[in-house]
Design an enzyme around this catalytic site. Structure first.
Site, PDB file in Angstrom:
ATOM      1  N   VAL A  60       0.449  -0.979  -0.556  1.00 44.12           N
ATOM      2  CA  VAL A  60       0.228   0.472  -0.052  1.00 44.12           C
ATOM      3  C   VAL A  60       0.938   0.745  -0.025  1.00 44.12           C
ATOM      4  O   VAL A  60       0.313   2.018  -0.274  1.00 44.12           O
ATOM      5  CB  VAL A  60      -0.687   0.324   1.128  1.00 44.12           C
ATOM      6  CG1 VAL A  60      -1.542  -0.602   0.674  1.00 44.12           C
ATOM      7  CG2 VAL A  60      -0.372   0.020   1.741  1.00 44.12           C
ATOM      8  N   ASN A  86      -5.334   0.785   7.672  1.00 47.04           N
ATOM      9  CA  ASN A  86      -5.267   0.032   8.496  1.00 47.04           C
ATOM     10  C   ASN A  86      -3.131  -0.602   8.929  1.00 47.04           C
ATOM     11  O   ASN A  86      -2.440  -0.988   9.562  1.00 47.04           O
ATOM     12  CB  ASN A  86      -5.946  -1.628   9.163  1.00 47.04           C
ATOM     13  CG  ASN A  86      -4.937  -2.304  10.073  1.00 47.04           C
ATOM     14  OD1 ASN A  86      -4.726  -2.550  11.185  1.00 47.04           O
ATOM     15  ND2 ASN A  86      -4.533  -3.378   9.752  1.00 47.04           N
ATOM     16  N   SER A 138      -2.171   6.324  16.622  1.00 47.80           N
ATOM     17  CA  SER A 138      -1.903   5.576  17.465  1.00 47.80           C
ATOM     18  C   SER A 138      -1.631   6.945  18.480  1.00 47.80           C
ATOM     19  O   SER A 138      -1.706   7.468  18.264  1.00 47.80           O
ATOM     20  CB  SER A 138      -0.789   5.229  17.235  1.00 47.80           C
ATOM     21  OG  SER A 138       0.266   4.626  18.486  1.00 47.80           O
ATOM     22  N   TYR A 151       7.556   6.306  13.560  1.00 46.82           N
ATOM     23  CA  TYR A 151       6.336   6.017  13.809  1.00 46.82           C
ATOM     24  C   TYR A 151       5.270   7.036  14.973  1.00 46.82           C
ATOM     25  O   TYR A 151       4.760   6.763  14.417  1.00 46.82           O
ATOM     26  CB  TYR A 151       6.587   4.796  15.838  1.00 46.82           C
ATOM     27  CG  TYR A 151       4.992   3.974  15.050  1.00 46.82           C
ATOM     28  CD1 TYR A 151       4.520   2.772  14.110  1.00 46.82           C
ATOM     29  CD2 TYR A 151       4.301   4.231  16.307  1.00 46.82           C
ATOM     30  CE1 TYR A 151       3.303   2.084  14.214  1.00 46.82           C
ATOM     31  CE2 TYR A 151       2.709   3.328  16.163  1.00 46.82           C
ATOM     32  CZ  TYR A 151       2.302   2.991  15.338  1.00 46.82           C
ATOM     33  OH  TYR A 151       1.216   2.228  15.528  1.00 46.82           O
ATOM     34  N   SER A 154       4.965   9.367  11.367  1.00 48.17           N
ATOM     35  CA  SER A 154       3.780   9.331  10.958  1.00 48.17           C
ATOM     36  C   SER A 154       2.327   8.922  11.160  1.00 48.17           C
ATOM     37  O   SER A 154       1.273   9.013  10.224  1.00 48.17           O
ATOM     38  CB  SER A 154       3.982   7.552  10.374  1.00 48.17           C
ATOM     39  OG  SER A 154       4.135   6.653  11.426  1.00 48.17           O
ATOM     40  N   LYS A 155       1.426   8.443  12.821  1.00 45.62           N
ATOM     41  CA  LYS A 155       1.007   8.626  13.044  1.00 45.62           C
ATOM     42  C   LYS A 155       0.033   9.629  13.292  1.00 45.62           C
ATOM     43  O   LYS A 155      -0.929  10.000  13.553  1.00 45.62           O
ATOM     44  CB  LYS A 155       0.757   7.484  14.510  1.00 45.62           C
ATOM     45  CG  LYS A 155       0.481   6.564  13.558  1.00 45.62           C
ATOM     46  CD  LYS A 155       0.054   5.342  13.283  1.00 45.62           C
ATOM     47  CE  LYS A 155       0.351   3.851  12.803  1.00 45.62           C
ATOM     48  NZ  LYS A 155      -0.751   3.491  12.111  1.00 45.62           N
ATOM     49  N   ILE A 184      -2.121  -3.003  22.089  1.00 48.45           N
ATOM     50  CA  ILE A 184      -2.061  -4.339  21.502  1.00 48.45           C
ATOM     51  C   ILE A 184      -2.138  -5.455  21.533  1.00 48.45           C
ATOM     52  O   ILE A 184      -1.188  -5.222  20.926  1.00 48.45           O
ATOM     53  CB  ILE A 184      -3.733  -3.841  20.502  1.00 48.45           C
ATOM     54  CG1 ILE A 184      -4.231  -2.071  20.544  1.00 48.45           C
ATOM     55  CG2 ILE A 184      -4.913  -4.149  20.097  1.00 48.45           C
ATOM     56  CD1 ILE A 184      -5.330  -1.865  21.395  1.00 48.45           C
TER      57      ILE A 184
HETATM   58  P1  NAP Z   1       0.487  -5.944  12.446  1.00 46.90           P
HETATM   59  O1  NAP Z   1       0.160  -7.215  13.487  1.00 46.90           O
HETATM   60  O2  NAP Z   1       2.558  -6.061  12.599  1.00 46.90           O
HETATM   61  O3  NAP Z   1      -0.381  -6.159  10.926  1.00 46.90           O
HETATM   62  C1  NAP Z   1       0.138  -5.101  10.592  1.00 46.90           C
HETATM   63  C2  NAP Z   1      -0.326  -5.847   9.095  1.00 46.90           C
HETATM   64  O4  NAP Z   1      -0.330  -5.072   7.908  1.00 46.90           O
HETATM   65  C3  NAP Z   1       0.339  -7.016   9.049  1.00 46.90           C
HETATM   66  O5  NAP Z   1      -0.850  -7.903   8.277  1.00 46.90           O
HETATM   67  C4  NAP Z   1       1.029  -6.502   7.789  1.00 46.90           C
HETATM   68  O6  NAP Z   1       1.139  -7.728   6.507  1.00 46.90           O
HETATM   69  C5  NAP Z   1       0.441  -5.965   6.779  1.00 46.90           C
HETATM   70  N1  NAP Z   1       1.350  -4.552   6.313  1.00 46.90           N
HETATM   71  C6  NAP Z   1       2.243  -4.181   6.505  1.00 46.90           C
HETATM   72  N2  NAP Z   1       3.237  -3.365   5.347  1.00 46.90           N
HETATM   73  C7  NAP Z   1       1.928  -3.798   4.798  1.00 46.90           C
HETATM   74  C8  NAP Z   1       2.092  -3.235   3.621  1.00 46.90           C
HETATM   75  N3  NAP Z   1       2.639  -2.378   2.703  1.00 46.90           N
HETATM   76  N4  NAP Z   1       1.370  -3.196   2.568  1.00 46.90           N
HETATM   77  C9  NAP Z   1       0.605  -3.856   2.632  1.00 46.90           C
HETATM   78  N5  NAP Z   1      -0.310  -4.247   3.314  1.00 46.90           N
HETATM   79  C10 NAP Z   1       1.350  -4.350   5.024  1.00 46.90           C
HETATM   80  O7  NAP Z   1      -0.156  -4.637  12.872  1.00 46.90           O
HETATM   81  P2  NAP Z   1      -1.302  -4.349  14.348  1.00 46.90           P
HETATM   82  O8  NAP Z   1      -0.576  -4.567  15.682  1.00 46.90           O
HETATM   83  O9  NAP Z   1      -2.501  -5.977  13.324  1.00 46.90           O
HETATM   84  O10 NAP Z   1      -1.427  -2.725  13.721  1.00 46.90           O
HETATM   85  C11 NAP Z   1      -2.279  -2.541  12.118  1.00 46.90           C
HETATM   86  C12 NAP Z   1      -2.654  -1.431  12.812  1.00 46.90           C
HETATM   87  O11 NAP Z   1      -2.831  -0.194  13.902  1.00 46.90           O
HETATM   88  C13 NAP Z   1      -1.038  -0.373  12.162  1.00 46.90           C
HETATM   89  O12 NAP Z   1      -1.708   0.746  11.485  1.00 46.90           O
HETATM   90  C14 NAP Z   1      -1.112  -0.385  13.489  1.00 46.90           C
HETATM   91  O13 NAP Z   1       0.472   0.927  13.216  1.00 46.90           O
HETATM   92  C15 NAP Z   1      -1.892   0.686  14.087  1.00 46.90           C
HETATM   93  N6  NAP Z   1      -1.694   0.092  15.597  1.00 46.90           N
HETATM   94  C16 NAP Z   1      -1.170  -0.643  16.920  1.00 46.90           C
HETATM   95  C17 NAP Z   1      -0.722  -0.792  17.778  1.00 46.90           C
HETATM   96  C18 NAP Z   1      -0.734  -2.100  19.016  1.00 46.90           C
HETATM   97  O14 NAP Z   1      -0.848  -2.268  20.155  1.00 46.90           O
HETATM   98  N7  NAP Z   1      -0.867  -3.585  18.616  1.00 46.90           N
HETATM   99  C19 NAP Z   1      -0.583   0.642  18.445  1.00 46.90           C
HETATM  100  C20 NAP Z   1      -1.660   1.453  18.157  1.00 46.90           C
HETATM  101  C21 NAP Z   1      -1.343   1.542  16.645  1.00 46.90           C
HETATM  102  P3  NAP Z   1       2.843  -8.841   6.427  1.00 46.90           P
HETATM  103  O15 NAP Z   1       2.243  -9.735   7.508  1.00 46.90           O
HETATM  104  O16 NAP Z   1       2.968  -9.435   5.363  1.00 46.90           O
HETATM  105  O17 NAP Z   1       3.537  -7.589   7.153  1.00 46.90           O
END
Ligand code: NAP
Length: 243
Positions: A60, A86, A138, A151, A154-155, A184
């Site tokens: 993306v 996302n 975030s 990070y 970006s957010k 999370i």
């Molecule tokens: P995650 O488990 O690392 O999942 C991220 C997903 O994005 C993975 O499926 C990954 O695919 C995909 N991705 C990464 N780069 C991509 C690209 N260039 N094109 C298409 N897909 C891509 O992360 P998450 O914790 O679910 O986080 C989801 C969102 O919530 C993110 O934006 C993150 O910044 C935000 N967030 C998370 C937290 C937290 O505590 N977890 C807190 C605040 C915000 P691959 O498997 O192929 O790498």
């Protein structure tokens, strides 16, 4: 005709939980991942809930790949009513040790992707005169976080982009909101050390980490009719990390 939601990075973690929650609400689901295999399990789980679901591989952060994906999804599903931006990555490190490569990668994937997808899907929504866009920001984008210059930047940008898009698109029936999760439990946060995890836990009023489904429930609210007069808002979902 049923409504369709496209969720970037929905093969695992929060994105997969959002895809399944929106499938429960009756949306057909467009799953995006870097590879088609990575999205197949989410697709099967959505289909088991009785909706149509397809996986489209695209990075993306690459405009041309997004353009191709959105074109194919529109042809296959007919409409795109909901976009959830996302997909995201972390490449943590203290400022003086952070490489330019790690700074650029996070900005490209977390921030430019939102421009790419909002422009492309927004154009379809403009013609439809309806739509809902939800961005994953975030708490790091709201308050900053040591070790996350890339990070947080970006957010923070995602928050500004949410408000800008809400102002540009509101008069055409398109709402744009964001959620700002705290800590999370997903593969993204699994890689933190126990010391880092305990330090964060100490700051959370509810004294527990959040689950992907707890983000998905709020995103589903923002996608649906129950939030029909809500736009340009950033909803923090952090168990009371900051107040
Ligand atoms: P995650 O488990 O690392 O999942 C991220 C997903 O994005 C993975 O499926 C990954 O695919 C995909 N991705 C990464 N780069 C991509 C690209 N260039 N094109 C298409 N897909 C891509 O992360 P998450 O914790 O679910 O986080 C989801 C969102 O919530 C993110 O934006 C993150 O910044 C935000 N967030 C998370 C937290 C937290 O505590 N977890 C807190 C605040 C915000 P691959 O498997 O192929 O790498």
């Amino acid at each position: 005709m049923s409504k369709t939601a496209i969720i970037t990075g929905s093969g695992r973690g929060i994105g997969a939980a959002i895809a399944k929650r929106l499938a429960k609400d009756g949306f057909n689901i467009v799953i995006n991942e870097l590879s088609e295999e990575a999205g197949q399990q989410t697709a099967e789980e959505c289909r088991a809930l009785g909706v149509k679901a397809e996986v489209y591989a695209a990075d993306v952060s690459d405009y041309a790949q997004c353009e191709e994906m959105v074109k194919k999804a529109k042809e296959e599903f007919g409409t795109l009513d909901v976009l959830v931006n996302n997909a995201g990555i972390t490449r943590d490190g203290l400022l003086l040790r952070m490489s330019e490569e790690n700074y650029d990668a996070v900005i490209r994937i977390n921030q430019k992707s939102v421009f790419n997808m909002t422009k492309l899907v927004g154009a379809i929504m403009l013609r439809q005169k309806s739509g809902s866009i939800v961005n994953l920001a975030s708490v790091a984008g709201l308050y900053g976080n040591a070790g996350q210059m890339n990070y947080s930047a970006s957010k923070g940008a995602v928050i500004a982009m949410t408000k800008t898009a809400a102002k540009e698109l509101g008069s055409r029936g398109i709402r744009v909101n964001a959620v700002a999760p705290g800590f999370i439990q997903t593969p993204m946060t699994d890689k933190l050390t126990d010391e880092q995890k305990n330090a964060i836990l100490g700051q959370i009023a509810m004294k527990r980490y959040g689950q992907p489904e707890e983000i998905a429930n709020v995103v589903a609210f923002l996608c649906g009719e129950n939030s029909s007069y809500v736009t340009g808002q950033i909803i923090e979902i952090s168990g009371g990390l900051s107040m």
